[in-house]
Scaffold this active site. Structure first.
Site, PDB file in Angstrom:
ATOM      1  N   ASP A 114       8.256  -4.918  13.795  1.00  0.00           N
ATOM      2  CA  ASP A 114       7.229  -4.264  12.977  1.00  0.00           C
ATOM      3  C   ASP A 114       6.367  -3.330  13.810  1.00  0.00           C
ATOM      4  OD1 ASP A 114       5.097  -3.721  11.102  1.00  0.00           O
ATOM      5  OD2 ASP A 114       5.703  -5.525  10.029  1.00  0.00           O
TER       6      ASP A 114
ATOM      7  N   MET B 190       0.821  -1.201   0.000  1.00  0.00           N
ATOM      8  CA  MET B 190       0.000   0.000   0.000  1.00  0.00           C
ATOM      9  C   MET B 190       0.861   1.259   0.000  1.00  0.00           C
ATOM     10  SD  MET B 190      -2.819   1.056   2.853  1.00  0.00           S
ATOM     11  CE  MET B 190      -1.615   0.783   4.121  1.00  0.00           C
TER      12      MET B 190
ATOM     13  N   SER C  77       3.833  -6.687   1.813  1.00  0.00           N
ATOM     14  CA  SER C  77       2.740  -6.194   2.643  1.00  0.00           C
ATOM     15  C   SER C  77       1.402  -6.661   2.053  1.00  0.00           C
ATOM     16  CB  SER C  77       2.830  -4.671   2.787  1.00  0.00           C
ATOM     17  OG  SER C  77       2.095  -4.220   3.895  1.00  0.00           O
TER      18      SER C  77
END
Length: 307
Positions: free
Chosen positions: A234, A42, A116
């Site tokens: 993360d 994204m 992702s």
């Protein structure tokens, strides 16, 4: 809806960090290397020179003669980036399937690498479009059980994060939001399990949360390997366990469970248990933030699956 757009922008993946060169990875069996298909995350695009463009170039440098296709969903780079936010994921997957089927360079099969959200999109390609055949699927920070949380939260803003999450949950499963915001289609609310299963246009379908689609199950098991990379530091994906197909236990939002502890695995609704027993599931870790890794790590851990 504005809150959800803010979420989308915050979730956009950071730039990939690739450092110094290393020896070229030799393709030693005398045959042409297997093509590679990339799908970006994204906020990115197919051909960004500091992300997907750099990955494509690196693979080409390390495996001479390889064909690398970085998927563009749209007529140009701008449309490709925008569609990562606003185009129905099912339409994106269908578009990708058409591109792959019409590409003569892929007719013998290909390896797929998703970054992702591009990782779960490529898994949908594997489940829905077995021709041309996907050989290995490499998921780099993909959210296979979806997300339920804001990036870099709770941090110092737990009250704000919770307020935004609450606002999202009021409308994330409405028809309009589901149809027009990509990230809503893999938003997975463990506190409203029935609503999620009934209204999720994309994730609940490819994860077999409703009736089991035997074709999905059969097609996924055609993979030689399904490699999942989890980023141990993360701060973008919540919960990070989703990168290894784990998630929050249903009915609450604190405790997580592994893939192997989940109903999806125990009932083998996707064939993942069978793949695990056959040694086809590979769980890798990178000691960095979301999509942050070195060239050396990429070559040592991932390049062997591109042959």
């Amino acid at each position: 809806m504005n809150g959800f757009v803010v979420l989308c922008l915050l979730l956009a993946g950071p730039v990939l960090l690739l450092v110094a060169a290393s020896p070229v990875y030799k393709h030693g069996n005398g045959t042409a290397p297997v093509p590679v298909v990339l799908w970006h995350g994204m906020g990115d695009s197919c051909c960004n020179p500091i992300s997907m463009g750099q990955i494509k170039k690196m693979i080409e440098e390390e495996i001479p003669g390889i064909y690398v296709l970085s998927l563009m969903i749209g007529k140009n780079i701008i449309e490709d980036m925008e569609n990562g936010f606003f185009m129905d994921v099912n339409h994106q997957v269908s578009t990708a399937c058409s591109q792959l089927a019409q590409n003569p360079k892929l007719k013998g099969g290909y390896n797929a690498m998703g970054f992702s959200q591009g990782a779960q999109f490529l898994r949908a390609v594997a489940q829905r479009c077995p021709s041309p055949p996907m050989k290995n699927l490499l998921s780099i920070g993909g959210q296979h059980q979806g997300v339920y949380g804001l990036p870099r939260c709770p941090g110092e803003s737990v009250q704000i994060c919770n307020a935004i999450r609450h606002a999202l949950n009021q409308g994330v499963y409405s028809d309009f939001v589901q149809e027009h915001l990509v990230q809503a289609q893999y938003w997975h609310d463990p506190l409203n399990d029935d609503l999620y299963k009934n209204k999720s246009l994309f994730l609940a379908d490819i994860n077999q949360e409703r009736a089991v689609n035997e074709t999905y199950k059969k097609n996924l098991q055609l993979l030689e390997n399904f490699i999942m990379v989890k980023f141990l530091q993360d701060t973008v994906v919540d919960p990070v366990d989703s990168e290894w197909f784990g998630f929050l236990k249903t009915g609450q939002a604190k405790e997580t469970e592994t893939l192997q502890e989940s109903v999806l695995y125990k009932e083998d609704r996707l064939g993942l248990a069978a793949m695990d027993k056959a040694g086809k599931l590979v769980f890798l870790a990178s000691d960095g933030d979301h999509l942050q890794f070195t060239r050396e790590w990429f070559i040592a851990k991932l390049l062997p699956y591109l042959h």
